[in-house]
Motif scaffolding. Structure first.
Motif, PDB file in Angstrom:
ATOM      1  N   SER A   9      16.831  -5.808   3.973  1.00 26.84           N
ATOM      2  CA  SER A   9      16.559  -4.836   2.917  1.00 26.84           C
ATOM      3  C   SER A   9      15.646  -5.418   1.844  1.00 26.84           C
ATOM      4  CB  SER A   9      17.880  -4.376   2.302  1.00 26.84           C
ATOM      5  OG  SER A   9      17.662  -3.476   1.242  1.00 26.84           O
ATOM      6  N   ARG A  22       4.038   4.493   6.199  1.00 28.76           N
ATOM      7  CA  ARG A  22       3.175   5.061   5.165  1.00 28.76           C
ATOM      8  C   ARG A  22       1.794   4.398   5.156  1.00 28.76           C
ATOM      9  NH1 ARG A  22       7.938   4.940   1.450  1.00 28.76           N
ATOM     10  NH2 ARG A  22       8.739   7.062   1.325  1.00 28.76           N
ATOM     11  N   GLU A  23       1.640   3.290   5.856  1.00 33.15           N
ATOM     12  CA  GLU A  23       0.343   2.612   5.897  1.00 33.15           C
ATOM     13  C   GLU A  23      -0.687   3.503   6.580  1.00 33.15           C
ATOM     14  OE1 GLU A  23      -0.536  -0.229   4.577  1.00 33.15           O
ATOM     15  OE2 GLU A  23       1.424  -0.856   3.855  1.00 33.15           O
ATOM     16  N   GLU A  61      15.194  -2.684   8.707  1.00 28.47           N
ATOM     17  CA  GLU A  61      15.001  -1.910   7.483  1.00 28.47           C
ATOM     18  C   GLU A  61      13.500  -1.689   7.256  1.00 28.47           C
ATOM     19  OE1 GLU A  61      17.334  -0.722   5.559  1.00 28.47           O
ATOM     20  OE2 GLU A  61      19.130  -1.771   6.261  1.00 28.47           O
ATOM     21  N   GLY A  62      13.167  -0.669   6.455  1.00 28.85           N
ATOM     22  CA  GLY A  62      11.801  -0.491   5.981  1.00 28.85           C
ATOM     23  C   GLY A  62      10.860   0.237   6.913  1.00 28.85           C
ATOM     24  N   ALA A  87      12.049  -5.768   3.211  1.00 30.19           N
ATOM     25  CA  ALA A  87      11.393  -4.462   3.334  1.00 30.19           C
ATOM     26  C   ALA A  87      10.963  -3.929   1.974  1.00 30.19           C
ATOM     27  CB  ALA A  87      12.331  -3.472   4.025  1.00 30.19           C
ATOM     28  N   SER A  88      11.817  -4.069   0.968  1.00 28.08           N
ATOM     29  CA  SER A  88      11.486  -3.529  -0.350  1.00 28.08           C
ATOM     30  C   SER A  88      10.409  -4.353  -1.041  1.00 28.08           C
ATOM     31  CB  SER A  88      12.745  -3.464  -1.221  1.00 28.08           C
ATOM     32  OG  SER A  88      13.261  -4.760  -1.469  1.00 28.08           O
ATOM     33  N   SER A 103       7.122  -3.783   1.505  1.00 30.30           N
ATOM     34  CA  SER A 103       6.816  -2.419   1.964  1.00 30.30           C
ATOM     35  C   SER A 103       6.399  -2.403   3.429  1.00 30.30           C
ATOM     36  CB  SER A 103       5.718  -1.771   1.094  1.00 30.30           C
ATOM     37  OG  SER A 103       6.172  -1.590  -0.224  1.00 30.30           O
ATOM     38  N   TYR A 104       6.995  -3.287   4.209  1.00 25.71           N
ATOM     39  CA  TYR A 104       6.830  -3.325   5.658  1.00 25.71           C
ATOM     40  C   TYR A 104       8.210  -3.199   6.294  1.00 25.71           C
ATOM     41  CZ  TYR A 104       2.293  -5.508   4.496  1.00 25.71           C
ATOM     42  OH  TYR A 104       1.052  -5.788   3.975  1.00 25.71           O
ATOM     43  N   ARG A 151      10.365   3.380   7.243  1.00 23.70           N
ATOM     44  CA  ARG A 151       9.689   4.461   6.509  1.00 23.70           C
ATOM     45  C   ARG A 151       8.512   3.913   5.699  1.00 23.70           C
ATOM     46  NH1 ARG A 151      11.549   9.447   4.834  1.00 23.70           N
ATOM     47  NH2 ARG A 151      13.652   8.896   5.535  1.00 23.70           N
ATOM     48  N   GLU A 152       8.715   2.755   5.049  1.00 24.86           N
ATOM     49  CA  GLU A 152       7.635   2.153   4.266  1.00 24.86           C
ATOM     50  C   GLU A 152       6.470   1.743   5.167  1.00 24.86           C
ATOM     51  OE1 GLU A 152      10.782   1.496   3.952  1.00 24.86           O
ATOM     52  OE2 GLU A 152      11.296   1.895   1.848  1.00 24.86           O
ATOM     53  N   LEU A 153       6.789   1.157   6.310  1.00 23.91           N
ATOM     54  CA  LEU A 153       5.742   0.740   7.251  1.00 23.91           C
ATOM     55  C   LEU A 153       4.869   1.917   7.673  1.00 23.91           C
ATOM     56  CD1 LEU A 153       4.428  -1.225   9.336  1.00 23.91           C
ATOM     57  CD2 LEU A 153       6.260  -0.561  10.910  1.00 23.91           C
TER      58      LEU A 153
END
Length: 337
Positions: free
Chosen positions: A112, A236-237, A229-230, A115-116, A119-120, A232-234
Motif C-alpha cells: 500500500s 491512469r498512466e 495494490e495500486g 503504491a501510494s 502511483s504505480y 487503479r493508479e497504474l
C-alpha cells in the motif's frame, strides 16, 4: 557502451519523456539538454541512437522515445538513484510502528505504501521460509462431529482446515487435545514431526496429519502470500488509455495468484528489472517491473516489487523498492531474533 555525449543525450531523452509523456524532438534536446553542440550534431547523434536501437520514433513526424533497449541501458549505466528523503522515511516508519505484529500485515502495508508513494502497482509477498515451523494449533468445535483446525506457523501465517471427529467432543476436550499436541510439536518442522513417530488416538492422529498436510503445502511454495495494490493508479498512466490495453492487464492480474504474472521470483539481492518485451506475458509489454528480495532470520524471505509503465520514474522507484525491502528486513530481525 555509448560515447559520453550520447550518454548525456539518451539520459535527457529518458528523463524528458518520463516527465512529459511526449516524444522528444531534437529542438527540445538542443534547448534543454545542456550539450554544447549544434542542432545538426544533436540530430546526428539522435539518428545514431535510433540506428543502434536505443530510441525509436512512435510515428512519422514525431520526436523520439526510449526503446526497451534504451531503458535497459539507462537503468544499468546512467541512472543515479537517491535515498528517499528523511521526512518520507519517518512517515513510513511511523505507519509500520502502528501496524500489528503480523508478517502478512507488514507485506500488505508495504504494498500500500509503495503504491501510494509511486502511483504505480505494487506487489509484496509475506515472509516465507523454505521449511515452515509450527508455532501453535487449536481445535475449535464447529459441530459434534466436526472441528476447525487453526494452525499458526512461525511466520505468523495462519492456515486452517476442518476435520471430522470419530465421536462427539466438547470444546473442553478439544482444548485439552490442542494443549497436548502443542506441548509435543510446537517449534518443529514437518520433517521433525514425522521423525518423532509418536502414536496418537484417532482424533489427535487426524489433527496431526492435517497439520502436516497444511505445512507441506506451505513448504512447496517459493514465495509467501502476495499482496497487490495500486492497480487503479497504474492504469491512469497515458500508456494505458486504450481500453484493450487496460483489459489485457486486468485479465492477466485478475487471477487468484498475481505471482504467476508478475515475475517476483526473479528478484535478486539488489534490484532486478524486467522491461517491456522482456516480460513473458505479452499483456505487460508496455510495463516494467522492479523487484528486490528481502530476507530475515530462520530462512525467512520475500520479495518487494513495483509494476509501472516502461516510462516510469526509475530512480525514484528503485530507491523506494530498496528502502521498503530494508524496512521488511528490519521488522523481521526485530521480531524473530
Amino acid at each position: 557502451m555509448l560515447t559520453e555525449r550520447r550518454d548525456r543525450l539518451l539520459q535527457f531523452i529518458v528523463d524528458e519523456y518520463v516527465r512529459t509523456a511526449q516524444p522528444v524532438a531534437s529542438a527540445a534536446a538542443e534547448r534543454r539538454s545542456g550539450l554544447p553542440v549544434s542542432s545538426a550534431t544533436i540530430r546526428n547523434e539522435m539518428a545514431r541512437l535510433e540506428h543502434e536501437g536505443f530510441i525509436e520514433q512512435p510515428h512519422t513526424s514525431a520526436g523520439r522515445i526510449p526503446s526497451d533497449r534504451g531503458y535497459r541501458y539507462y537503468v544499468e549505466e546512467l541512472m543515479r538513484p537517491k535515498e528517499p528523503p528523511d521526512s518520507v522515511k519517518q512517515t513510513i516508519r511511523h505507519q509500520f510502528h502502528q501496524a500489528t505484529a503480523e508478517t502478512a500485515e507488514w507485506a500488505r502495508l508495504a504494498a500500500s505504501v509503495l503504491a501510494s508513494r509511486l502511483s504505480y502497482g505494487a506487489l509484496v509477498t509475506a515472509p516465507h521460509a523454505a521449511s515452515s515451523h509450527l508455532r501453535s494449533l487449536q481445535l475449535v468445535s464447529v459441530h459434534e462431529y466436526v472441528a476447525l483446525l487453526v494452525v499458526v506457523l512461525r511466520e505468523t501465517l495462519v492456515v486452517q482446515q476442518t476435520i471430522t471427529l470419530d465421536r462427539p467432543h466438547t470444546q473442553d476436550e478439544l482444548t485439552e487435545i490442542s494443549a497436548r499436541l502443542n506441548s509435543l510439536y510446537a517449534g518443529h518442522s514437518a520433517d521433525d514431526i514425522r521423525a518423532m513417530q509418536i502414536e496418537h488416538p484417532s482424533v489427535e492422529a487426524e489433527a496431526i496429519q492435517s497439520v502436516l498436510s497444511l505445512m507441506d503445502a506451505q513448504d512447496g511454495q517459493n514465495l509467501g502470500e502476495p499482496f497487490l495494490e495500486g492497480l487503479r493508479e497504474l492504469l491512469r498512466e497515458p500508456e494505458f488509455a486504450r481500453g484493450e490495453t487496460i483489459l489485457e492487464i486486468l485479465d492477466l492480474l485478475a487471477g487468484a495468484n498475481p505471482l504467476e504474472a508478475i515475475p517476483l521470483a526473479q528478484a535478486g539481492e539488489d534490484v532486478t528489472f524486467v522491461i517491456g518485451a522482456e516480460h513473458a506475458e505479452d499483456a505487460l509489454r508496455h510495463c516494467s517491473v522492479i523487484v528486490s528480495r528481502y530476507s530475515g532470520p530462520a530462512g525467512l524471505r520475500g520479495a518487494v516489487g513495483v509494476l509501472g509503465p516502461t516510462r516510469m520514474h526509475y530512480p525514484r522507484a528503485v530507491s523506494m523498492v530498496r528502502y521498503m525491502s530494508g524496512v521488511m528486513e528490519e521488522l523481521l530481525d526485530a521480531y524473530f531474533r
